[in-house]
Design an enzyme around this catalytic site. Structure first.
Site, PDB file in Angstrom:
ATOM      1  N   LYS A 298      41.096  43.274  27.033  1.00 15.10           N
ATOM      2  CA  LYS A 298      41.163  41.860  27.373  1.00 15.10           C
ATOM      3  C   LYS A 298      40.560  40.985  26.261  1.00 15.10           C
ATOM      4  O   LYS A 298      39.896  41.497  25.348  1.00 15.10           O
ATOM      5  CB  LYS A 298      40.454  41.640  28.717  1.00 15.10           C
ATOM      6  CG  LYS A 298      41.141  42.360  29.897  1.00 15.10           C
ATOM      7  CD  LYS A 298      40.467  42.018  31.233  1.00 15.10           C
ATOM      8  CE  LYS A 298      41.166  42.706  32.401  1.00 15.10           C
ATOM      9  NZ  LYS A 298      40.582  42.310  33.715  1.00 15.10           N
TER      10      LYS A 298
ATOM     11  N   TYR B  23      49.915  39.507  36.902  1.00 13.53           N
ATOM     12  CA  TYR B  23      48.935  39.550  37.999  1.00 13.53           C
ATOM     13  C   TYR B  23      49.493  38.961  39.292  1.00 13.53           C
ATOM     14  O   TYR B  23      48.717  38.537  40.159  1.00 13.53           O
ATOM     15  CB  TYR B  23      47.658  38.827  37.581  1.00 13.53           C
ATOM     16  CG  TYR B  23      46.748  39.654  36.691  1.00 13.53           C
ATOM     17  CD1 TYR B  23      46.174  40.836  37.167  1.00 13.53           C
ATOM     18  CD2 TYR B  23      46.444  39.260  35.392  1.00 13.53           C
ATOM     19  CE1 TYR B  23      45.333  41.602  36.361  1.00 13.53           C
ATOM     20  CE2 TYR B  23      45.596  40.008  34.581  1.00 13.53           C
ATOM     21  CZ  TYR B  23      45.038  41.180  35.078  1.00 13.53           C
ATOM     22  OH  TYR B  23      44.198  41.937  34.301  1.00 13.53           O
TER      23      TYR B  23
ATOM     24  N   PHE C 273      40.394  34.086  42.902  1.00 12.13           N
ATOM     25  CA  PHE C 273      40.088  34.197  41.473  1.00 12.13           C
ATOM     26  C   PHE C 273      41.332  34.161  40.578  1.00 12.13           C
ATOM     27  O   PHE C 273      41.220  34.294  39.359  1.00 12.13           O
ATOM     28  CB  PHE C 273      39.286  35.484  41.193  1.00 12.13           C
ATOM     29  CG  PHE C 273      39.976  36.758  41.627  1.00 12.13           C
ATOM     30  CD1 PHE C 273      40.975  37.339  40.852  1.00 12.13           C
ATOM     31  CD2 PHE C 273      39.626  37.389  42.813  1.00 12.13           C
ATOM     32  CE1 PHE C 273      41.606  38.505  41.246  1.00 12.13           C
ATOM     33  CE2 PHE C 273      40.254  38.570  43.221  1.00 12.13           C
ATOM     34  CZ  PHE C 273      41.244  39.123  42.433  1.00 12.13           C
TER      35      PHE C 273
ATOM     36  N   ARG D  30      40.776  54.915  34.606  1.00 12.36           N
ATOM     37  CA  ARG D  30      39.934  54.155  35.540  1.00 12.36           C
ATOM     38  C   ARG D  30      38.486  54.651  35.466  1.00 12.36           C
ATOM     39  O   ARG D  30      37.551  53.861  35.546  1.00 12.36           O
ATOM     40  CB  ARG D  30      40.464  54.279  36.970  1.00 12.36           C
ATOM     41  CG  ARG D  30      41.872  53.740  37.183  1.00 12.36           C
ATOM     42  CD  ARG D  30      41.998  52.252  37.247  1.00 12.36           C
ATOM     43  NE  ARG D  30      41.284  51.648  38.338  1.00 12.36           N
ATOM     44  CZ  ARG D  30      41.399  50.345  38.668  1.00 12.36           C
ATOM     45  NH1 ARG D  30      42.195  49.539  37.977  1.00 12.36           N
ATOM     46  NH2 ARG D  30      40.705  49.857  39.653  1.00 12.36           N
TER      47      ARG D  30
ATOM     48  N   THR E  42      35.023  47.329  38.505  1.00 12.35           N
ATOM     49  CA  THR E  42      35.526  45.998  38.129  1.00 12.35           C
ATOM     50  C   THR E  42      34.384  45.066  37.714  1.00 12.35           C
ATOM     51  O   THR E  42      34.499  44.335  36.724  1.00 12.35           O
ATOM     52  CB  THR E  42      36.276  45.378  39.331  1.00 12.35           C
ATOM     53  OG1 THR E  42      37.233  46.315  39.803  1.00 12.35           O
ATOM     54  CG2 THR E  42      36.965  44.090  38.940  1.00 12.35           C
TER      55      THR E  42
ATOM     56  N   ASN F 165      35.880  41.223  31.874  1.00 17.20           N
ATOM     57  CA  ASN F 165      35.469  42.611  32.109  1.00 17.20           C
ATOM     58  C   ASN F 165      36.170  43.625  31.201  1.00 17.20           C
ATOM     59  O   ASN F 165      36.358  44.778  31.582  1.00 17.20           O
ATOM     60  CB  ASN F 165      35.559  42.971  33.590  1.00 17.20           C
ATOM     61  CG  ASN F 165      36.972  42.959  34.122  1.00 17.20           C
ATOM     62  OD1 ASN F 165      37.895  42.601  33.404  1.00 17.20           O
ATOM     63  ND2 ASN F 165      37.144  43.368  35.366  1.00 17.20           N
TER      64      ASN F 165
ATOM     65  N   HIS G 118      41.785  46.291  31.374  1.00 23.48           N
ATOM     66  CA  HIS G 118      42.618  46.494  32.566  1.00 23.48           C
ATOM     67  C   HIS G 118      43.165  47.913  32.513  1.00 23.48           C
ATOM     68  O   HIS G 118      43.462  48.416  31.429  1.00 23.48           O
ATOM     69  CB  HIS G 118      43.809  45.516  32.567  1.00 23.48           C
ATOM     70  CG  HIS G 118      44.895  45.942  33.523  1.00 23.48           C
ATOM     71  ND1 HIS G 118      44.845  45.634  34.856  1.00 23.48           N
ATOM     72  CD2 HIS G 118      45.996  46.713  33.341  1.00 23.48           C
ATOM     73  CE1 HIS G 118      45.899  46.191  35.459  1.00 23.48           C
ATOM     74  NE2 HIS G 118      46.605  46.845  34.562  1.00 23.48           N
TER      75      HIS G 118
ATOM     76  N   GLU H 140      54.054  48.241  35.175  1.00 22.91           N
ATOM     77  CA  GLU H 140      53.256  47.532  34.164  1.00 22.91           C
ATOM     78  C   GLU H 140      53.658  47.938  32.742  1.00 22.91           C
ATOM     79  O   GLU H 140      53.684  47.089  31.846  1.00 22.91           O
ATOM     80  CB  GLU H 140      51.768  47.802  34.400  1.00 22.91           C
ATOM     81  CG  GLU H 140      51.247  47.097  35.653  1.00 22.91           C
ATOM     82  CD  GLU H 140      49.784  47.373  35.949  1.00 22.91           C
ATOM     83  OE1 GLU H 140      49.292  46.855  36.960  1.00 22.91           O
ATOM     84  OE2 GLU H 140      49.131  48.105  35.170  1.00 22.91           O
TER      85      GLU H 140
HETATM   86  P1  RTP Z   1      42.241  45.341  36.441  1.00 19.47           P
HETATM   87  O1  RTP Z   1      43.403  45.123  37.395  1.00 19.47           O
HETATM   88  O2  RTP Z   1      42.059  44.194  35.472  1.00 19.47           O
HETATM   89  O3  RTP Z   1      42.289  46.666  35.767  1.00 19.47           O
HETATM   90  O4  RTP Z   1      40.885  45.371  37.277  1.00 19.47           O
HETATM   91  P2  RTP Z   1      40.604  46.059  38.663  1.00 19.47           P
HETATM   92  O5  RTP Z   1      41.791  46.859  39.118  1.00 19.47           O
HETATM   93  O6  RTP Z   1      39.299  46.774  38.504  1.00 19.47           O
HETATM   94  O7  RTP Z   1      40.406  44.814  39.613  1.00 19.47           O
HETATM   95  P3  RTP Z   1      41.483  44.018  40.502  1.00 19.47           P
HETATM   96  O8  RTP Z   1      40.997  44.014  41.896  1.00 19.47           O
HETATM   97  O9  RTP Z   1      42.873  44.516  40.230  1.00 19.47           O
HETATM   98  O10 RTP Z   1      41.324  42.537  39.945  1.00 19.47           O
HETATM   99  C1  RTP Z   1      41.973  42.146  38.761  1.00 19.47           C
HETATM  100  C2  RTP Z   1      41.009  41.357  37.908  1.00 19.47           C
HETATM  101  O11 RTP Z   1      40.679  40.138  38.566  1.00 19.47           O
HETATM  102  C3  RTP Z   1      39.338  39.802  38.300  1.00 19.47           C
HETATM  103  N1  RTP Z   1      38.588  39.721  39.530  1.00 19.47           N
HETATM  104  N2  RTP Z   1      37.741  38.768  39.767  1.00 19.47           N
HETATM  105  N3  RTP Z   1      35.813  37.074  40.911  1.00 19.47           N
HETATM  106  C4  RTP Z   1      36.253  38.133  41.602  1.00 19.47           C
HETATM  107  O12 RTP Z   1      35.853  38.402  42.693  1.00 19.47           O
HETATM  108  C5  RTP Z   1      37.235  38.975  40.966  1.00 19.47           C
HETATM  109  N4  RTP Z   1      37.772  40.052  41.500  1.00 19.47           N
HETATM  110  C6  RTP Z   1      38.639  40.530  40.577  1.00 19.47           C
HETATM  111  C7  RTP Z   1      38.740  40.890  37.440  1.00 19.47           C
HETATM  112  O13 RTP Z   1      38.766  40.475  36.081  1.00 19.47           O
HETATM  113  C8  RTP Z   1      39.670  42.053  37.668  1.00 19.47           C
HETATM  114  O14 RTP Z   1      39.679  42.908  36.556  1.00 19.47           O
HETATM  115 MG    MG Z   2      43.739  46.073  39.237  1.00 21.73          MG
END
Ligand code: RTP
Ligand code: MG
Length: 141
Positions: free
Chosen positions: A11, A51, A59, A87, A93, A114, A117, A128
């Site tokens: 990112k 997304y 968010f 992962r 996250t 963070n 992804h 994706e």
């Molecule tokens: P990613 O998709 O980026 O690999 O991350 P992830 O699976 O660990 O998390 P996901 O639930 O898919 O959320 C995508 C991205 O959204 C942002 N996020 N912000 N402020 C919040 O509560 C929140 N929750 C998620 C994070 O940047 C996350 O990577």
């Molecule tokens: Mg995700």
């Protein structure tokens, strides 16, 4: 375990910190092979489309703004159990909850910025990878 492919994005925060190489080294040490890669400035449309599953989340706008704040490094990774392996390398996250030694523990600043992804399942990985790469841009197996 099956040979899998997963989509990884370094990112804008991690690209700005100049740690692409350090993150690639972690992929390589874990046995994940880069089979496609490109650096790109995402358009708002591209980030929103990528997304789309999060469109209704509070968010979403912050996430899109962040993802278009600078260039990202996008790669497809291949290896045994690549989706879960990536992962594991990424960590939780929220970097405050990420295990020591994970990419997010070491390079991420916040739940928004963070660092990386990674696809979360086989179905999303295929979608994706196809979102960013033509089949001719991914190395043949
Ligand atoms: P990613 O998709 O980026 O690999 O991350 P992830 O699976 O660990 O998390 P996901 O639930 O898919 O959320 C995508 C991205 O959204 C942002 N996020 N912000 N402020 C919040 O509560 C929140 N929750 C998620 C994070 O940047 C996350 O990577
Ligand atoms: Mg995700």
């Amino acid at each position: 375990m099956a040979l899998e492919r997963t989509l990884s994005i370094i990112k804008p925060d991690a690209v700005a910190k100049n740690v692409i190489g350090e993150i690639y080294a972690r992929f390589e040490k874990a046995g994940l092979k880069v089979v496609a890669a490109k650096m790109k400035q995402l358009s708002r449309k591209e980030a929103e489309g990528f997304y789309a599953v999060h469109r209704e989340r509070p968010f979403f706008n912050a996430l899109v703004e962040f993802m278009i704040s600078g260039p990202v490094m996008i790669q497809a990774l291949e290896g045994e159990g690549a989706i879960a392996k990536n992962r594991d390398l990424m960590g939780a996250t929220d970097p405050k909850k990420a295990a020591p030694g994970t990419i997010r523990a070491d390079f991420a600043d916040s739940i928004d910025a963070n660092a990386v992804h990674g696809s979360d399942a086989a179905e999303t990985a295929a979608v994706e990878i196809a979102y960013f790469f033509a089949s001719t841009e991914v190395s043949a197996r």
